[in-house]
Design a protein around this motif. Sequence first.
Motif, PDB file in Angstrom:
ATOM      1  N   TYR A 156       1.022  -1.059  -0.020  1.00 44.12           N
ATOM      2  CA  TYR A 156      -0.024  -0.003  -0.057  1.00 44.12           C
ATOM      3  C   TYR A 156       0.930   1.206  -0.039  1.00 44.12           C
ATOM      4  O   TYR A 156       2.136   1.303   0.249  1.00 44.12           O
ATOM      5  CB  TYR A 156      -0.942  -0.073   1.090  1.00 44.12           C
ATOM      6  N   ASP A 179      -2.234  11.948   5.100  1.00 43.85           N
ATOM      7  CA  ASP A 179      -3.626  11.188   4.861  1.00 43.85           C
ATOM      8  C   ASP A 179      -3.623   9.790   5.404  1.00 43.85           C
ATOM      9  O   ASP A 179      -2.660   9.096   5.223  1.00 43.85           O
ATOM     10  CB  ASP A 179      -4.101  11.304   3.198  1.00 43.85           C
ATOM     11  N   THR A 180      -4.367   9.162   6.380  1.00 48.42           N
ATOM     12  CA  THR A 180      -4.363   8.170   6.675  1.00 48.42           C
ATOM     13  C   THR A 180      -5.014   6.937   5.980  1.00 48.42           C
ATOM     14  O   THR A 180      -5.015   5.815   6.308  1.00 48.42           O
ATOM     15  CB  THR A 180      -5.285   8.131   8.071  1.00 48.42           C
ATOM     16  N   ASP A 181      -5.696   7.245   4.774  1.00 48.28           N
ATOM     17  CA  ASP A 181      -6.315   6.425   3.892  1.00 48.28           C
ATOM     18  C   ASP A 181      -5.144   5.718   3.098  1.00 48.28           C
ATOM     19  O   ASP A 181      -4.225   6.311   2.737  1.00 48.28           O
ATOM     20  CB  ASP A 181      -7.099   7.075   2.935  1.00 48.28           C
ATOM     21  N   ARG A 182      -5.538   4.346   2.978  1.00 52.84           N
ATOM     22  CA  ARG A 182      -4.265   3.526   2.210  1.00 52.84           C
ATOM     23  C   ARG A 182      -4.756   3.123   1.055  1.00 52.84           C
ATOM     24  O   ARG A 182      -6.089   2.826   0.691  1.00 52.84           O
ATOM     25  CB  ARG A 182      -3.969   2.213   3.115  1.00 52.84           C
ATOM     26  N   VAL A 183      -3.883   3.124   0.070  1.00 54.25           N
ATOM     27  CA  VAL A 183      -4.282   2.782  -1.383  1.00 54.25           C
ATOM     28  C   VAL A 183      -3.469   1.616  -1.769  1.00 54.25           C
ATOM     29  O   VAL A 183      -2.290   1.331  -1.372  1.00 54.25           O
ATOM     30  CB  VAL A 183      -3.799   4.130  -2.323  1.00 54.25           C
ATOM     31  N   ARG A 201       0.563   5.905   1.195  1.00 49.39           N
ATOM     32  CA  ARG A 201      -0.444   6.860   1.630  1.00 49.39           C
ATOM     33  C   ARG A 201       0.253   8.200   1.086  1.00 49.39           C
ATOM     34  O   ARG A 201       1.299   8.146   1.005  1.00 49.39           O
ATOM     35  CB  ARG A 201      -0.268   6.922   3.255  1.00 49.39           C
TER      36      ARG A 201
END
Length: 471
Positions: free
Chosen positions: A47, A53-57, A49
């Motif tokens: 992943y 931003d704390t959202d993982r891609v 980030r």
Amino acid sequence: MATITSCQGTFSDLEDGRIYGMELNTQILELDSQYFTNPSTVTASAYYREGADTDRVIYSGIFIIEETADGETWNIAYKSRSEEYEIQFELMDGIVTGDGDTIVTGDGSMIGMKRNMSAVRISLYSKDNTLIDKQNIPVVITAKSLTTEQVFNLLTNNGQAKGIYKVGNQLYVSFDYMRGGDLTLGGIDNKNGVVRIYDANNVFTLLLDNRGLHTTGMTSIYNTRKWVDQKAGVVSGGVFSGEAKEKELTGKLDLSAAYYAPDGGVNYCAVLEAISTIYLKSRGSTAASLSGKNATFYGDIDAHGTIRTNEIRTHNNSNLFTKSWDCGYGIIAKIAKYYAENTSAYYLWVKGEDDDTLGLITIDNSDERKKKHIQDSTVDALSVINKIRHVEYDWKENDGHVENGYIAQQLSDVCPRMALHMEESDTWQFESSAILQYATKAIQELSTKVERLEKALKTAGISLEEVRTWH
């Protein structure tokens, strides 16, 4: 965790960066008592980030998984063939069928074999072969999964610590690792101690003291092939057979047997039993002699020496052979029965000193009271008789000529009952009783055919006198 090695400009000029990473489903692998890992698979996900931003891609990269058994040498166990964002790696070798399908249980779990490893290392690379992340997963043994032997090895440093040690309220002696002198027992009034053995019901069965070994149960002596048991005056022995190493009894000596005489008296004697042959042999050129008014045997008698007895009986007291016997070497033997014991016939074979057969007696009990399921025979006896080869020949020993006879081996091919292989002398004998039984049935079949032919000729108006004149 990302590490900044260098930068240019002020912090106010920096833009939010991208952080790449790898997440594992476990940070440690536990071994159970059977040395299988828990969990049995390792899952790795890639992943990134954006800035804070704390959202993982999800990110796709190249995974490499390595294993080590000694902590120094690493072997590649898996490498991605193309970019992928997640992998699930089995920590045991699966068992596959001949078609290449992995064998699984009813719930879909793979059936496999454990591998020897002390750690697993997983690395994540970008498509241009840049290392993004690398993590080690150690393989550990927890206390709850240790076996008694493993605990013992830990406490004694694999046996280097000798002697006695204590765990909790239990005191242990490491006999497996201990070296020393004699173990002294017994002595005057057994003051040095004794050894006592009890069975599963806590009943005393064996004692080793200054008088020797005493047992109320069974004493067994055996190696990989043979075994001997002793219990209550009876010594039994034999061999182990089959993959399960089951005991196969071949002989028994009863030293506590009793013979009850007609007058009510009791005489104690030794009874020797054998599955096939009782072979009596001394250290010299001859063997022990058997003598007495009668003798009872459960098997055959094979003795080098002299046998003197008025009567030899079987174990159920039926006469097997009644005659005085006195010679240098002899065998009285119930040699064989027909195949699958499908008749009551048996053979009495007597041998002389030169190992030649002196006589072969066939005893074929045909008493109706000893038979069951009696019905007319449907065998085609004539076709069997027609297959018998009649030959003339000369004997090798004395050149004696026989103008019409049999070959026992050929008879056996025609009908196994018509010949008998004498294993002790490796010779073949023809069985006249079986041949006679087939011959009489064949005569009846021929008689039936003749009667039918006579009726057919009579119907056609042809007399037997006319047939006799035909050529």
